[in-house]
Design an enzyme around this catalytic site. Sequence first.
Site, PDB file in Angstrom:
ATOM      1  N   CYS A  59       0.837  -1.140  -0.093  1.00  0.00           N
ATOM      2  CA  CYS A  59       0.158   0.145   0.096  1.00  0.00           C
ATOM      3  C   CYS A  59       0.974   1.144   0.087  1.00  0.00           C
ATOM      4  CB  CYS A  59      -0.864  -0.182   1.382  1.00  0.00           C
ATOM      5  SG  CYS A  59      -1.279   1.480   2.046  1.00  0.00           S
ATOM      6  N   CYS A  62       0.924   3.604   2.983  1.00  0.00           N
ATOM      7  CA  CYS A  62       1.509   2.996   4.309  1.00  0.00           C
ATOM      8  C   CYS A  62       2.891   3.396   4.097  1.00  0.00           C
ATOM      9  CB  CYS A  62       1.121   1.285   4.379  1.00  0.00           C
ATOM     10  SG  CYS A  62      -0.613   0.974   3.948  1.00  0.00           S
ATOM     11  N   CYS A 387     -12.073  14.072  -2.348  1.00  0.00           N
ATOM     12  CA  CYS A 387     -12.344  13.273  -1.459  1.00  0.00           C
ATOM     13  C   CYS A 387     -11.003  12.491  -0.921  1.00  0.00           C
ATOM     14  CB  CYS A 387     -13.543  12.249  -1.905  1.00  0.00           C
ATOM     15  SG  CYS A 387     -13.608  10.477  -1.255  1.00  0.00           S
ATOM     16  N   CYS A 390     -10.917   8.625  -1.406  1.00  0.00           N
ATOM     17  CA  CYS A 390     -11.020   8.069  -2.763  1.00  0.00           C
ATOM     18  C   CYS A 390      -9.513   8.394  -2.971  1.00  0.00           C
ATOM     19  CB  CYS A 390     -11.900   9.098  -3.654  1.00  0.00           C
ATOM     20  SG  CYS A 390     -13.663   9.183  -2.961  1.00  0.00           S
TER      21      CYS A 390
END
Length: 424
Positions: A59, A62, A387, A390
């Site tokens: 990710c 992350c 957002c 998103c």
Amino acid sequence: METRVLSAILVIYLALIALLNVSVVAEEGDKVLTLDHSNFSEVVSKHDFIVVEFYAPWCGHCKALAPEYEKAALVLSSHDPPISLAKVDANEEANRGLATEFQIQGFPTIKIIRNGGKNIQEYKGPREADGIVDYLKKQAGPASAEIKSTEDAGSLINEKNIFVVGVFPKFSGEEFENFTALAEKLRSDYNFGHTLDAELLPRGESVQKPTLRLLKPFDELFIDFQDFQVAAMEKFIEEASIPVVTIFDNDPSNHPYVNKFFDSPNAKAMLFVNFSKELDSFQSTYKDVAKQSKAKGISFLLGDLEASEGAFQKPDGQKFLKANIEPSQIAPWLKDYLDGLVKPFIRSEPVPEVNDEPVKVVVTDSLQDMVFNSGKNVLLEFYAPWCGHCKQLAPILDEVAISFANDPDIIIAKTGKIQFPSVS
Ligand SMILES: *[C@@H]1O[C@H](CO)[C@@H](O)[C@H](O)[C@H]1NC(C)=O
Ligand SMILES: *[C@@H]1O[C@H](CO)[C@@H](O)[C@H](O)[C@H]1NC(C)=O
Ligand SMILES: *[C@@H]1O[C@H](CO)[C@@H](O)[C@H](O)[C@H]1NC(C)=O
């Protein structure tokens, strides 16, 4: 129908996370504790306060967080008492049980765990080192700070945030205990203080009996409440912290309210005007209409055309639109809407000529062909460019799309932007 597609998204999205199994060696930090299924409970049970990041090695967000989290861990290790930061690789097969237990639905997710594991809260603070440190110091301290002087009040309460104060004749009794329980429960969402003297507060006005006062940077500026049942106070805070009219512009301090606006189950009225020339002529009329319509289950947003160009793309069932509106037409148009006299608005972006990125673009005109009649399994994301969630999902969606690029039965897609017609 769109609601059905949306709920399918969530299910498919979770299932996909389970399918991905990219192994990347996580960087070992010095101060951040690495936990896994074998020692999680044991370590957590020894801490009154511990912060745990659930991450996945693939990710992107992350990876961006890791060095900041590490820096924060270093600073917080010398806090008195030390504050521990930990991480769990939730992508690891053996740790899936933990991810389920903590209802992890995206990465990274950070939890604040208190009392040896008895009390769990979502981390809602910033993602850079200084911000993490400040937020966690506050979270590790008392849930509500005592206000003994105007200086205390000045340092705790600022112009931009919501602040909740309990005013009491003494710091004991059932009202005070309930207030403390409330502050514990909502501490990651709001800032709390308590005082014996309401006149110390910036919008000071004394009170005769125990009072919950919510100070806010908009509308009435403060609002009092005197029912000390925990659930009633929680509902009061939730409602009182939503502006009559949510402002959407480039000011980031307004964005939390915009998120709340969209999270609300209400019907949503959005008026877009050019703030640099028309704000004054619209604002007060719009606010009056909003106040009068509060009980009708409609939430109101006033957006700057410039800041919101193309931004409002939401999976709402239907949209109703009135272009070239004048202030005097707001109330009559809304009445027509409530009376069912306004037709829904449908407008599509052109179907893109080139659509060869891993994540395909679907617009209103291609929805039938690409989604419902395609005979394929489609993961379709409805999103808005501004957002935060998103944005967080975007790199994950890309990775998912790449890993399914050769599967003829699966399409990973997102909606295109809708351009709002100019209202000026
Ligand atoms: C928990 O166990 C893992 C795997 O055995 C180990 O790498 C990690 O250092 C342990 N964490 C703590 C805090 O003991
Ligand atoms: C305190 O909270 C409990 C639980 O919500 C409630 O039953 C009780 O009436 C509250 N006490 C006061 C004084 O409001
Ligand atoms: C808003 O008004 C300003 C000043 O009149 C103008 O320069 C700008 O182009 C307008 N923006 C839009 C999106 O209409």
